[in-house]
Design a protein around this motif. Structure first.
Motif, mmCIF file in Angstrom:
data_model
loop_
_atom_site.group_PDB
_atom_site.id
_atom_site.type_symbol
_atom_site.label_atom_id
_atom_site.label_comp_id
_atom_site.label_asym_id
_atom_site.label_seq_id
_atom_site.Cartn_x
_atom_site.Cartn_y
_atom_site.Cartn_z
ATOM 1 N N GLY A 47 0.718 -1.181 0.093
ATOM 2 C CA GLY A 47 -0.152 0.142 0.066
ATOM 3 C C GLY A 47 0.824 1.336 0.061
ATOM 4 N N TRP A 48 2.084 1.199 0.055
ATOM 5 C CA TRP A 48 3.064 2.241 -0.082
ATOM 6 C C TRP A 48 3.186 2.802 -1.555
ATOM 7 C CZ3 TRP A 48 6.728 4.190 3.854
ATOM 8 C CH2 TRP A 48 6.463 3.680 5.183
ATOM 9 N N MET A 49 3.508 4.085 -1.750
ATOM 10 C CA MET A 49 3.858 4.512 -3.117
ATOM 11 C C MET A 49 5.394 4.226 -3.089
ATOM 12 S SD MET A 49 1.843 8.372 -3.468
ATOM 13 C CE MET A 49 2.661 8.570 -4.975
ATOM 14 N N VAL A 58 -2.473 13.062 -0.278
ATOM 15 C CA VAL A 58 -3.128 11.869 -0.537
ATOM 16 C C VAL A 58 -3.157 10.877 0.621
ATOM 17 C CG1 VAL A 58 -2.431 11.905 -2.966
ATOM 18 C CG2 VAL A 58 -1.200 10.749 -1.555
ATOM 19 N N TYR A 59 -2.484 11.441 1.670
ATOM 20 C CA TYR A 59 -2.385 10.351 3.175
ATOM 21 C C TYR A 59 -1.998 9.002 2.438
ATOM 22 C CZ TYR A 59 -4.133 14.293 5.541
ATOM 23 O OH TYR A 59 -4.464 15.666 6.072
ATOM 24 N N ILE A 60 -0.714 8.820 2.012
ATOM 25 C CA ILE A 60 -0.256 7.620 1.397
ATOM 26 C C ILE A 60 1.114 7.553 1.797
ATOM 27 C CG2 ILE A 60 0.149 5.763 -0.140
ATOM 28 C CD1 ILE A 60 -2.253 6.835 -1.549
ATOM 29 N N PRO A 61 1.768 6.519 2.398
ATOM 30 C CA PRO A 61 3.298 6.622 2.753
ATOM 31 C C PRO A 61 4.058 6.460 1.688
ATOM 32 C CG PRO A 61 2.393 4.583 3.620
ATOM 33 C CD PRO A 61 1.159 5.522 3.217
ATOM 34 N N ILE A 62 5.221 7.000 1.613
ATOM 35 C CA ILE A 62 6.227 6.692 0.243
ATOM 36 C C ILE A 62 7.240 6.337 0.565
ATOM 37 C CG2 ILE A 62 7.164 8.221 -1.836
ATOM 38 C CD1 ILE A 62 4.756 9.889 -1.504
ATOM 39 N N ARG A 77 4.790 2.604 -8.074
ATOM 40 C CA ARG A 77 3.485 2.415 -7.335
ATOM 41 C C ARG A 77 2.908 3.846 -6.919
ATOM 42 N NH1 ARG A 77 3.102 -1.355 -9.681
ATOM 43 N NH2 ARG A 77 2.449 -3.683 -9.257
ATOM 44 N N PRO A 78 1.684 4.159 -7.239
ATOM 45 C CA PRO A 78 1.162 3.542 -7.930
ATOM 46 C C PRO A 78 1.383 3.316 -9.624
ATOM 47 C CG PRO A 78 -0.027 5.777 -7.781
ATOM 48 C CD PRO A 78 1.125 5.543 -6.805
#
Length: 417
Positions: free
Chosen positions: A144-146, A170-174, A320-321
């Motif tokens: 689920g991480w970028m 976007v509230y996504i870890p990278i 990712r994405p």
């Protein structure tokens, strides 16, 4: 796309050019981003990242809390807790240390926490090997991480700064990934962004989680598949809806990454997209790769162009994405007839993962070109320009063959068996 990126002049908008490794570039970028909490456990070749950050914190040059821990699992757990209460958080890891984080990587993404982690890519044991390939981060691609991959130290510096802005929108870890030793320990000139400009570019983190001692709550309680009403009578998402929202956020993150890259370019003179191309005009074959291999491929293509081969290079920065539509459109616009996908990983039992993903993207978007998988450089095996030129010549020979003959299994470059 950034056509002929290798020869495009870089507009210098600061007067501070330093010679530094990619590890120190990542650390300095975290400092410029005014990170508030750092927790990490040292592992080669990542250790200089956190050592430099400890220097900054210890000297007072950086106002942050550095939490020492006994393992990578604990490090990412500290980062999750700190991010959940509203701190801007940074960490770094690689290889078996990153693998030890695996369970908590899912927690970070599922909680939608904008943690940024530097990954100087390293081979995963066993057998033990401290040198470079990309198997470690690729193995975490579905947590689920970028994931963003960098070609050089300047990109590492700039991408870490951009990663915070992207993640916090976007509230996504990278994960910011770059090749261990090839970049992590190699000195290059880096244009260091001005701190005041970084502050104007990167606003303060506004968390979506709430810390209120007067109104305590659980974060990530047991969640069933279907929506249900909570104690206040509010219909809450089920696990299924939460996963859907994370997928939708990843979809939106493609455009956000492009937007942030443009904004960075306007302020600092170095614009970033998700795909870069080099010498792709009239190219019949394109070498596709992620990370420093793209730089080696540029040198190979220069030589092959002089020999009359119509070949270009495409570097995928955002993995990712996965930007399937953008890759398909880039290939379609170039008008090439084949791709030679060169990568430092493999999905055991099949082929390199970038090749698989690219084939699926081309099929879905009805782009009829072949894609050949070339695995190289695992465990630090030297990737020479000559190796790349020979692989490209092999794929070039397939251009005029019947479609059914253009399919081929993966090939391991410079393997001695």
């Amino acid at each position: 796309m950034n056509e002929n990126a290798k020869n495009k002049p870089v507009k210098q908008t600061t007067n501070d050019v330093a010679i530094m490794t990619a590890n120190h570039a990542a650390a300095y970028a975290a400092k410029l981003a005014e990170v508030q909490v750092i927790s990490a456990y040292p592992i080669t070749p990542q250790s200089p990242v956190v050592e430099k950050l400890m220097e900054y914190v210890g000297s007072g040059e950086m106002k942050a809390e550095f939490v020492t821990v006994e393992s990578e699992h604990s490090a990412i757990t500290v980062c999750i807790a700190a991010s959940a209460v509203g701190a801007r958080v940074f960490t770094a890891s690689c290889a078996n240390g990153l693998a030890l984080m695996h369970e908590m990587l899912h927690w970070a993404a599922g909680t939608r926490l904008p943690i940024v982690m530097a990954i100087p890519n390293r081979a995963v044991a066993a057998p033990w090997n401290i040198l470079n390939d990309q198997q470690d981060s690729i193995s975490q691609r579905d947590t689920g991480w970028m994931q963003i991959y960098c070609r050089n130290n300047q990109e590492v510096m700039d991408t870490v700064i951009q990663a915070f802005k992207i993640a916090e929108e976007v509230y996504i870890p990278i994960m910011v990934c770059y090749d261990g030793y090839v970049l992590s320990h190699t000195l290059m000139p880096v244009d260091v962004p001005d701190g005041a400009k970084v502050k104007s570019f990167l606003p303060e983190y506004v968390p979506h989680t709430v810390l209120d001692p007067q109104n305590p709550r659980n974060i990530n309680p047991v969640t069933l598949a279907d929506p249900r009403i909570n104690a206040e009578g509010t219909l809450c998402h089920g696990y299924y809806e939460i996963r859907y929202l994370l997928q939708e956020a990843h979809t939106r993150a493609i455009e956000v990454t492009q937007k942030v890259g443009r904004e960075f370019g306007k302020l600092f003179g170095r614009e970033y997209g998700i795909i870069d191309t080099y010498r792709c005009e009239n190219a019949k074959l394109v070498a596709l790769s992620m990370g420093s291999v793209a730089s080696e491929a540029m040198d190979a293509v220069d030589m092959l162009r002089d020999e009359g081969y119509d070949i270009g290079v495409m570097h995928l920065r955002l993995y990712r994405p996965f930007p399937a539509a953008e890759i398909a459109e880039a290939v379609r616009s170039i008008g090439c007839r084949g791709l030679a996908v060169m990568e430092k990983n493999t999905s055991y039992g099949y082929e390199g993962v970038l090749c698989s993903d690219t084939k699926a993207a081309l099929f879905d978007h009805r782009v009829d070109v072949f894609a050949h998988s070339y695995v190289m450089g695992l465990g630090g095996r030297d990737v020479k320009v000559q190796d790349i030129t020979e692989a490209l010549k092999k794929s070039y020979e397939y251009l005029d063959k019947p479609r059914q003959e253009q399919f081929k299994t993966q090939e391991w470059i410079n393997c001695k068996i």
